[in-house]
Design a protein around this motif. Structure first.
Motif, PDB file in Angstrom:
ATOM      1  N   GLY A  22      -7.988  -9.860 -42.255  1.00  0.00           N
ATOM      2  CA  GLY A  22      -8.373  -8.855 -43.169  1.00  0.00           C
ATOM      3  C   GLY A  22      -7.885  -8.934 -44.598  1.00  0.00           C
ATOM      4  O   GLY A  22      -8.287  -8.301 -45.497  1.00  0.00           O
ATOM      5  N   TYR A  23      -7.647 -10.331 -44.841  1.00  0.00           N
ATOM      6  CA  TYR A  23      -7.013 -10.787 -46.046  1.00  0.00           C
ATOM      7  C   TYR A  23      -8.477 -11.215 -46.895  1.00  0.00           C
ATOM      8  O   TYR A  23      -9.002 -12.527 -46.644  1.00  0.00           O
ATOM      9  CB  TYR A  23      -6.214 -11.853 -46.189  1.00  0.00           C
ATOM     10  N   GLN A  24      -9.057 -10.966 -47.733  1.00  0.00           N
ATOM     11  CA  GLN A  24     -10.117 -11.244 -48.410  1.00  0.00           C
ATOM     12  C   GLN A  24     -10.079 -11.771 -49.840  1.00  0.00           C
ATOM     13  O   GLN A  24     -10.113 -12.599 -50.428  1.00  0.00           O
ATOM     14  CB  GLN A  24     -11.263 -10.199 -48.134  1.00  0.00           C
ATOM     15  N   MET A  26      -7.585 -12.277 -53.024  1.00  0.00           N
ATOM     16  CA  MET A  26      -6.311 -12.441 -53.286  1.00  0.00           C
ATOM     17  C   MET A  26      -5.651 -11.515 -54.376  1.00  0.00           C
ATOM     18  O   MET A  26      -6.322 -10.678 -55.147  1.00  0.00           O
ATOM     19  CB  MET A  26      -6.286 -13.667 -54.251  1.00  0.00           C
ATOM     20  N   THR A  27      -4.246 -11.115 -54.116  1.00  0.00           N
ATOM     21  CA  THR A  27      -3.583 -10.140 -54.999  1.00  0.00           C
ATOM     22  C   THR A  27      -3.603 -10.930 -56.385  1.00  0.00           C
ATOM     23  O   THR A  27      -3.751 -12.023 -56.328  1.00  0.00           O
ATOM     24  CB  THR A  27      -2.274  -9.888 -54.516  1.00  0.00           C
ATOM     25  N   ASP A  28      -3.106 -10.355 -57.587  1.00  0.00           N
ATOM     26  CA  ASP A  28      -2.910 -10.972 -58.633  1.00  0.00           C
ATOM     27  C   ASP A  28      -2.071 -12.156 -58.557  1.00  0.00           C
ATOM     28  O   ASP A  28      -2.276 -13.177 -59.207  1.00  0.00           O
ATOM     29  CB  ASP A  28      -2.438  -9.852 -59.815  1.00  0.00           C
ATOM     30  N   ILE A  29      -0.954 -11.839 -57.930  1.00  0.00           N
ATOM     31  CA  ILE A  29       0.092 -12.931 -57.971  1.00  0.00           C
ATOM     32  C   ILE A  29      -0.511 -14.331 -57.226  1.00  0.00           C
ATOM     33  O   ILE A  29      -0.274 -15.334 -57.476  1.00  0.00           O
ATOM     34  CB  ILE A  29       1.599 -12.418 -57.418  1.00  0.00           C
ATOM     35  N   GLN A  30      -1.088 -13.994 -56.238  1.00  0.00           N
ATOM     36  CA  GLN A  30      -1.760 -14.880 -55.421  1.00  0.00           C
ATOM     37  C   GLN A  30      -2.781 -15.663 -56.066  1.00  0.00           C
ATOM     38  O   GLN A  30      -2.865 -17.108 -56.032  1.00  0.00           O
ATOM     39  CB  GLN A  30      -2.316 -14.477 -54.099  1.00  0.00           C
ATOM     40  N   ALA A  31      -3.722 -14.912 -56.929  1.00  0.00           N
ATOM     41  CA  ALA A  31      -4.619 -15.690 -57.762  1.00  0.00           C
ATOM     42  C   ALA A  31      -4.047 -16.481 -58.764  1.00  0.00           C
ATOM     43  O   ALA A  31      -4.542 -17.537 -59.220  1.00  0.00           O
ATOM     44  CB  ALA A  31      -5.838 -14.552 -58.272  1.00  0.00           C
ATOM     45  N   ALA A  47       6.996 -11.315 -59.989  1.00  0.00           N
ATOM     46  CA  ALA A  47       6.078 -10.062 -59.635  1.00  0.00           C
ATOM     47  C   ALA A  47       6.794  -9.084 -58.623  1.00  0.00           C
ATOM     48  O   ALA A  47       7.655  -9.086 -58.111  1.00  0.00           O
ATOM     49  CB  ALA A  47       5.000 -10.692 -59.083  1.00  0.00           C
ATOM     50  N   LYS A  48       6.149  -7.825 -58.768  1.00  0.00           N
ATOM     51  CA  LYS A  48       7.283  -6.706 -58.020  1.00  0.00           C
ATOM     52  C   LYS A  48       7.018  -6.941 -56.643  1.00  0.00           C
ATOM     53  O   LYS A  48       5.983  -7.615 -55.993  1.00  0.00           O
ATOM     54  CB  LYS A  48       6.592  -5.347 -58.339  1.00  0.00           C
ATOM     55  N   THR A  49       7.941  -6.184 -55.875  1.00  0.00           N
ATOM     56  CA  THR A  49       7.952  -6.248 -54.419  1.00  0.00           C
ATOM     57  C   THR A  49       6.439  -5.589 -53.984  1.00  0.00           C
ATOM     58  O   THR A  49       6.312  -4.618 -54.647  1.00  0.00           O
ATOM     59  CB  THR A  49       8.811  -5.232 -53.722  1.00  0.00           C
ATOM     60  N   GLY A  50       5.955  -6.019 -52.787  1.00  0.00           N
ATOM     61  CA  GLY A  50       4.613  -5.632 -52.149  1.00  0.00           C
ATOM     62  C   GLY A  50       3.614  -6.364 -52.992  1.00  0.00           C
ATOM     63  O   GLY A  50       2.500  -5.709 -52.653  1.00  0.00           O
ATOM     64  N   SER A  51       3.659  -7.399 -53.704  1.00  0.00           N
ATOM     65  CA  SER A  51       2.459  -7.710 -54.419  1.00  0.00           C
ATOM     66  C   SER A  51       1.895  -9.099 -53.831  1.00  0.00           C
ATOM     67  O   SER A  51       0.992  -9.740 -53.961  1.00  0.00           O
ATOM     68  CB  SER A  51       2.961  -8.304 -55.916  1.00  0.00           C
ATOM     69  N   LYS A  53       3.975 -11.951 -52.548  1.00  0.00           N
ATOM     70  CA  LYS A  53       4.462 -13.352 -52.998  1.00  0.00           C
ATOM     71  C   LYS A  53       4.466 -14.101 -51.787  1.00  0.00           C
ATOM     72  O   LYS A  53       4.223 -15.568 -51.679  1.00  0.00           O
ATOM     73  CB  LYS A  53       5.596 -13.064 -53.484  1.00  0.00           C
ATOM     74  N   THR A  54       4.668 -13.697 -50.541  1.00  0.00           N
ATOM     75  CA  THR A  54       4.827 -14.458 -49.533  1.00  0.00           C
ATOM     76  C   THR A  54       3.593 -15.563 -49.055  1.00  0.00           C
ATOM     77  O   THR A  54       3.579 -16.591 -49.156  1.00  0.00           O
ATOM     78  CB  THR A  54       5.203 -13.782 -48.314  1.00  0.00           C
ATOM     79  N   ALA A  55       2.334 -14.470 -49.125  1.00  0.00           N
ATOM     80  CA  ALA A  55       1.138 -15.589 -48.884  1.00  0.00           C
ATOM     81  C   ALA A  55       1.072 -16.414 -50.030  1.00  0.00           C
ATOM     82  O   ALA A  55       0.325 -17.612 -49.771  1.00  0.00           O
ATOM     83  CB  ALA A  55       0.066 -14.486 -48.648  1.00  0.00           C
ATOM     84  N   ARG A  92       4.139 -17.555 -39.853  1.00  0.00           N
ATOM     85  CA  ARG A  92       3.440 -17.515 -38.505  1.00  0.00           C
ATOM     86  C   ARG A  92       2.133 -17.038 -38.231  1.00  0.00           C
ATOM     87  O   ARG A  92       1.105 -17.720 -37.726  1.00  0.00           O
ATOM     88  CB  ARG A  92       4.464 -17.200 -37.405  1.00  0.00           C
ATOM     89  N   ARG A  93       1.942 -15.745 -38.937  1.00  0.00           N
ATOM     90  CA  ARG A  93       0.758 -15.080 -38.812  1.00  0.00           C
ATOM     91  C   ARG A  93      -0.495 -15.902 -39.772  1.00  0.00           C
ATOM     92  O   ARG A  93      -1.433 -15.879 -39.149  1.00  0.00           O
ATOM     93  CB  ARG A  93       0.881 -13.753 -39.522  1.00  0.00           C
ATOM     94  N   LEU A  94      -0.039 -16.227 -40.796  1.00  0.00           N
ATOM     95  CA  LEU A  94      -0.910 -17.206 -41.649  1.00  0.00           C
ATOM     96  C   LEU A  94      -1.231 -18.592 -40.836  1.00  0.00           C
ATOM     97  O   LEU A  94      -2.348 -18.929 -41.192  1.00  0.00           O
ATOM     98  CB  LEU A  94      -0.431 -17.496 -43.091  1.00  0.00           C
TER      99      LEU A  94
HETATM  100  P1  ADP Z   1       6.156  -9.421 -51.606  1.00  0.00           P
HETATM  101  O1  ADP Z   1       7.071 -10.615 -51.242  1.00  0.00           O
HETATM  102  O2  ADP Z   1       5.448  -9.573 -53.043  1.00  0.00           O
HETATM  103  O3  ADP Z   1       7.217  -8.204 -51.874  1.00  0.00           O
HETATM  104  P2  ADP Z   1       4.658  -9.409 -49.293  1.00  0.00           P
HETATM  105  O4  ADP Z   1       4.417 -10.833 -49.328  1.00  0.00           O
HETATM  106  O5  ADP Z   1       5.729  -8.894 -48.223  1.00  0.00           O
HETATM  107  O6  ADP Z   1       5.005  -9.019 -50.584  1.00  0.00           O
HETATM  108  O7  ADP Z   1       3.315  -8.599 -49.081  1.00  0.00           O
HETATM  109  C1  ADP Z   1       3.353  -7.223 -49.079  1.00  0.00           C
HETATM  110  C2  ADP Z   1       2.084  -6.848 -47.811  1.00  0.00           C
HETATM  111  O8  ADP Z   1       0.855  -7.258 -48.279  1.00  0.00           O
HETATM  112  C3  ADP Z   1       2.309  -7.548 -46.605  1.00  0.00           C
HETATM  113  O9  ADP Z   1       2.170  -6.575 -45.606  1.00  0.00           O
HETATM  114  C4  ADP Z   1       1.181  -8.594 -46.511  1.00  0.00           C
HETATM  115  O10 ADP Z   1       0.714  -8.947 -45.407  1.00  0.00           O
HETATM  116  C5  ADP Z   1       0.128  -7.930 -47.279  1.00  0.00           C
HETATM  117  N1  ADP Z   1      -0.943  -8.739 -48.265  1.00  0.00           N
HETATM  118  C6  ADP Z   1      -0.390  -9.851 -48.942  1.00  0.00           C
HETATM  119  N2  ADP Z   1      -1.386 -10.287 -49.444  1.00  0.00           N
HETATM  120  C7  ADP Z   1      -2.586  -9.852 -48.921  1.00  0.00           C
HETATM  121  C8  ADP Z   1      -3.925  -9.962 -49.391  1.00  0.00           C
HETATM  122  N3  ADP Z   1      -4.426 -11.206 -50.132  1.00  0.00           N
HETATM  123  N4  ADP Z   1      -4.755  -9.038 -48.710  1.00  0.00           N
HETATM  124  C9  ADP Z   1      -4.309  -8.092 -48.029  1.00  0.00           C
HETATM  125  N5  ADP Z   1      -3.095  -7.818 -47.602  1.00  0.00           N
HETATM  126  C10 ADP Z   1      -2.153  -8.704 -48.097  1.00  0.00           C
END
Ligand code: ADP
Ligand code: MG
Length: 211
Positions: A22-24, A26-31, A47-51, A53-55, A92-94
């Motif tokens: 369901g990732y379609q 990109m968030t701003d940090i990903q883009a 970037a803030k928590t929840g943005s 960054k992991t992906a 692992r999910r990705l």
């Molecule tokens: P951060 O490291 O910036 O705090 P995370 O990488 O933990 O943020 O991501 C926060 C949440 O957003 C996670 O649950 C992740 O699965 C979800 N997420 C990340 N990128 C996307 C995206 N492009 N579309 C939908 N959900 C996303």
């Protein structure tokens, strides 16, 4: 403006998997980070928590991995076991549809014996905390000579926790020819010092919005 993952030159299996997660968009940090990270550039990103960054770093690691080569090619350092577990879980999910990628976590607070056993079996990606990674280096149970991608996640927290020397010791064991991505919620002076010492022409990215 829309930033869809499919605009990126990612493996088709990664794109299919993102779709199924369901990732379609990109968030701003990903883009901002992914196109540069995919080119192998060094990044210093804030970037803030929840943005997401992991992906942002994980997709670049997975794309740049030589899956056929069963060697530790990427190392992600995190401040705590909880964060390392979360990062490993997201990687692992990705990676789910990409041929048999092995992600190993090496954190303190866990017995070291089983970790040594897992290292003998091998891995593509290691996620861990600096103290335990350094323990493995001292014991000679971890070999970082094949690392081409390194990530310092939550770098500001790692410095707050007193990991500066451990990080230096670990980076000294990694090949100089590598990509180093540094992610941080804040930019204290210590981060600048690490960046100056261990990054090459880093691209600076700051995103204030979460989405
Ligand atoms: P951060 O490291 O910036 O705090 P995370 O990488 O933990 O943020 O991501 C926060 C949440 O957003 C996670 O649950 C992740 O699965 C979800 N997420 C990340 N990128 C996307 C995206 N492009 N579309 C939908 N959900 C996303
Ligand atoms: Mg994070």
């Amino acid at each position: 403006m829309s930033h869809e993952f499919k605009q990126l030159a990612l493996r088709p299996e990664l794109l299919d998997n993102l779709n199924s997660l369901g990732y379609q968009e990109m968030t701003d940090i990903q883009a901002a980070c992914l196109p540069l990270a995919l080119e192998g550039k060094d990044l210093i990103a804030q970037a803030k928590t929840g943005s997401g960054k992991t992906a942002a770093f994980a997709l670049a690691l997975l794309q740049r991995l030589n899956v056929e080569r069963f060697r530790i090619q990427s190392l992600v350092l995190c401040p705590t076991r909880e964060l390392a577990d979360q990062v490993a879980k997201e990687i692992r999910r990705l990676a789910r549809r990409v041929h048999n990628i092995k992600v190993l976590t090496l954190c303190g607070g866990m017995p070291i014996g089983p970790q040594i056993g897992s290292l003998e079996h091998g891995a593509h990606i290691v996620v861990g905390t600096p103290g335990r990674i350094q323990d493995h280096l001292r014991k000679g149970t971890l070999e970082l000579g094949n690392i081409h991608s390194l990530v310092l996640d939550e770098a500001d927290r790692m410095l707050d926790m007193g990991f500066a020397d451990a990080i230096s010791a670990i980076l000294a064991e990694c090949p100089g020819e590598r990509q180093t991505q540094l992610y941080s919620a804040t930019y204290p002076e210590g981060i600048e010092a690490i960046s100056r010492q261990y990054q090459r022409d880093p691209q600076r990215i700051t995103v204030s919005r979460t989405h």
